[in-house]
Design a protein around this motif. Structure first.
Motif, short mmCIF file in Angstrom:
data_model
loop_
_atom_site.label_atom_id
_atom_site.label_comp_id
_atom_site.label_asym_id
_atom_site.label_seq_id
_atom_site.Cartn_x
_atom_site.Cartn_y
_atom_site.Cartn_z
N ALA A 235 0.83 -1.21 0.00
CA ALA A 235 0.00 0.00 0.00
C ALA A 235 0.87 1.26 0.00
CB ALA A 235 -0.93 0.00 1.21
N ALA A 236 1.99 1.22 0.69
CA ALA A 236 2.90 2.37 0.67
C ALA A 236 3.50 2.56 -0.72
CB ALA A 236 4.01 2.19 1.71
N ASP A 237 3.83 1.46 -1.39
CA ASP A 237 4.30 1.56 -2.77
C ASP A 237 3.23 2.20 -3.66
OD1 ASP A 237 6.99 0.66 -3.12
OD2 ASP A 237 6.34 -1.38 -2.69
N ALA A 238 1.98 1.77 -3.48
CA ALA A 238 0.89 2.31 -4.29
C ALA A 238 0.68 3.79 -4.02
CB ALA A 238 -0.40 1.53 -4.02
N LEU A 239 0.78 4.19 -2.76
CA LEU A 239 0.63 5.61 -2.42
C LEU A 239 1.77 6.43 -3.02
CD1 LEU A 239 -0.92 7.80 -0.85
CD2 LEU A 239 0.54 7.28 1.12
N ALA A 240 2.99 5.90 -2.94
CA ALA A 240 4.13 6.61 -3.52
C ALA A 240 3.92 6.83 -5.01
CB ALA A 240 5.42 5.83 -3.26
N ALA A 241 3.43 5.81 -5.70
CA ALA A 241 3.18 5.94 -7.13
C ALA A 241 2.05 6.93 -7.40
CB ALA A 241 2.86 4.58 -7.73
N PRO B 263 13.78 -2.96 -3.66
CA PRO B 263 12.41 -2.80 -3.16
C PRO B 263 12.06 -3.93 -2.20
CG PRO B 263 12.50 -2.43 -5.53
CD PRO B 263 13.86 -2.94 -5.13
N ALA B 264 11.38 -3.57 -1.12
CA ALA B 264 11.11 -4.55 -0.06
C ALA B 264 9.78 -5.27 -0.23
CB ALA B 264 11.15 -3.86 1.30
N PHE B 265 8.83 -4.67 -0.96
CA PHE B 265 7.48 -5.21 -0.94
C PHE B 265 6.91 -5.52 -2.33
CE2 PHE B 265 8.00 -2.35 2.72
CZ PHE B 265 7.82 -3.26 3.75
N THR B 266 7.25 -4.71 -3.32
CA THR B 266 6.64 -4.82 -4.63
C THR B 266 7.73 -4.80 -5.70
OG1 THR B 266 4.75 -3.53 -3.81
CG2 THR B 266 4.91 -3.83 -6.19
N PRO B 267 7.75 -5.76 -6.63
CA PRO B 267 8.73 -5.68 -7.72
C PRO B 267 8.61 -4.35 -8.46
CG PRO B 267 7.63 -7.82 -7.72
CD PRO B 267 6.90 -6.96 -6.72
N GLY B 268 9.71 -3.67 -8.56
CA GLY B 268 9.71 -2.36 -9.19
C GLY B 268 9.20 -1.25 -8.31
N GLY B 269 8.89 -1.55 -7.06
CA GLY B 269 8.40 -0.52 -6.14
C GLY B 269 9.52 0.38 -5.65
N SER B 270 9.15 1.37 -4.86
CA SER B 270 10.13 2.35 -4.38
C SER B 270 10.41 2.26 -2.89
CB SER B 270 9.67 3.77 -4.73
OG SER B 270 8.41 4.06 -4.12
N VAL B 271 9.62 1.50 -2.15
CA VAL B 271 9.78 1.40 -0.69
C VAL B 271 10.78 0.28 -0.38
CG1 VAL B 271 8.63 1.00 1.51
CG2 VAL B 271 7.45 2.25 -0.31
N PRO C 34 -4.30 3.26 2.45
CA PRO C 34 -4.47 3.59 3.87
C PRO C 34 -3.52 4.67 4.35
CG PRO C 34 -3.44 1.44 3.58
CD PRO C 34 -3.92 1.85 2.24
N GLY C 35 -2.36 4.82 3.71
CA GLY C 35 -1.42 5.83 4.15
C GLY C 35 -1.89 7.25 3.96
N TRP C 36 -2.94 7.44 3.14
CA TRP C 36 -3.47 8.77 2.89
C TRP C 36 -4.36 9.27 4.02
CZ3 TRP C 36 -2.21 12.63 -0.02
CH2 TRP C 36 -3.12 13.65 -0.30
N GLY C 37 -4.82 8.38 4.90
CA GLY C 37 -5.83 8.74 5.89
C GLY C 37 -5.43 9.87 6.82
N ALA C 38 -4.13 10.06 7.04
CA ALA C 38 -3.70 11.15 7.93
C ALA C 38 -4.09 12.51 7.39
CB ALA C 38 -2.19 11.08 8.16
#
Length: 401
Positions: A164-170, A228-236, A288-292
């Motif tokens: 989800a953090a990867d998705a938010l970053a993208a 990347p720790a969570f998603t292939p090609g991700g940024s986190v 979910p990271g956007w909720g703040a």
């Protein structure tokens, strides 16, 4: 209204390390005892030998042993058999939710003195499994283990927090270079604060641990090489995601009337943080990271203030991408002009993220910096967290003296 008059936390330990042998209530009890004693010694709880007992203990917790952990912790802290307990689970926002629940009970006139905070012992959290026949399993006769409870029911997105953090970053165009820089900054701030003794006034030794065990210098060249720790090609990466951690935090909350009457002819009233406004919101469970962000906007609207009115902003650093997405939306530059306003002593990326406690740690940081640091009456701060399942929680406070 409600005033935070004391705030303490134990050292935060990476799961499996310095606090691995302690159960959740063993983490919470010494911190509860210390913050209660702080309030008493400051003359806020009445005369020596006849201190006011807490009306309740409210603790956030996500993955504990079950039962009423707050009550167990209150008893272990020696607060007396007459002090009850309430355990709150709002996932990563649990510590803030506990403070907000205590504030609401005091504001309603039902209580005058509450200890609130959070605790997490990821090291001793029980394994979870569905009973045979209660969920799909290989043979319907053996328990089926599962890593976590769902954040959302079938039909809704329910991503793990890393992807989800990867998705938010993208989605918010938060690049890898900025995430690496933010993580390095968080660690550098935490190391500097430890060296300067800025954590000393809030830390309570727990077990054999006397300081946070994670902050370290991060080499930018090493960060750039991490995968990347969570998603292939991700940024986190592992460096830009907070670690699984153990820790506890507690704050003493008094009604405004009790606080106002605590001074006397021979002493000044102890300073504190008045809770001005709070907000809990729901948001898209896919991000979910956007909720703040909507939580901060709602809390500020209720308080009648804007981001520019805040001297300090603590956003729980679950991921660098999540904090950067929030600060971008709020018009803040935590790597530049606002570095001394946003998590100025480092956050969960450096210190660790004991889920149920982290929101309370954020308010403790506000207390240490703004109150103990001598900021004048009216100085405002904000604490916020994004929450799994698509939620956010935020709290606006101001210094009173």
């Amino acid at each position: 209204m409600t005033v935070v008059v004391a705030a303490r936390r134990g050292p935060i330990g990476t799961a499996g390390r310095g606090l691995r042998a302690l159960l959740a209530h063993e983490l919470a009890a010494p911190v509860l005892r210390a913050v209660h004693d702080d309030a008493g010694r400051a003359g806020l709880l009445g005369p020596a030998g006849a201190w006011l007992a807490p009306d309740d203990v409210v603790l956030g917790n996500c993955t504990g042993p079950g039962g009423n952990l707050a009550r167990v912790s209150a008893l272990a802290a020696g607060l007396g058999t007459g002090v009850p307990g309430l355990t709150v689970d709002r996932q990563c926002g649990s510590g803030l939710a506990a403070i907000l629940a205590a504030h609401q009970a005091i504001a309603a006139g039902d209580m005058t003195y509450v200890l609130a905070g959070g605790v997490e012992s990821a090291s001793t959290a029980p394994d979870r499994a569905h009973r045979p026949g209660a969920a799909p399993s290989r043979d319907n006769t053996t328990p089926e283990p599962y890593a976590r409870a769902p954040f959302a029911p079938p039909g809704f997105p329910d991503p793990d927090m890393g992807p989800a953090a990867d998705a938010l970053a993208a989605a918010r165009s938060i690049g890898r270079e900025r995430q690496d820089a933010y993580a390095a900054s968080s660690h550098a701030k935490a190391l500097a604060s430890h060296a300067a003794g800025r954590f000393d006034r809030e830390l309570v030794a727990v077990g054999d641990l006397r300081r946070d065990d994670r902050p370290r210098r991060l080499d930018p060249a090493v960060l750039a090489r991490m995968r990347p720790a969570f998603t292939p090609g991700g940024s986190v990466t592992a460096a830009t995601a907070s670690p699984i951690s153990d820790g506890a935090c507690a704050l003493a909350l008094l009604s405004d009337a009790v606080w106002a009457g605590s001074g006397g002819p021979d002493r000044e009233r102890a300073p504190g943080l008045r809770i001005v406004a709070g907000a809990v919101v729901g948001s898209d469970p896919a991000l979910p990271g956007w909720g703040a962000v909507p939580a901060i906007e709602a809390a500020l609207e209720r308080s009648g203030h804007g981001v520019g009115d805040l001297a300090m902003i603590e956003i729980v650093e679950a991921f660098a991408a999540q904090v950067l997405a929030a600060t971008d939306a709020l018009g803040l530059d935590p790597l530049g002009a606002d570095a001394d306003r946003v998590c100025p002593d480092g956050g969960a990326l450096a210190l660790g993220h004991p889920w149920g406690a982290s929101g309370a740690v954020a308010v403790t940081r506000l207390f240490s910096r703004l109150v103990a640091g001598g900021f004048p009456t009216g100085t405002r701060g904000l604490a916020a967290a994004a929450v799994g399942g698509g939620m956010g929680i935020a709290l606006v406070v101001e210094v009173v003296r």
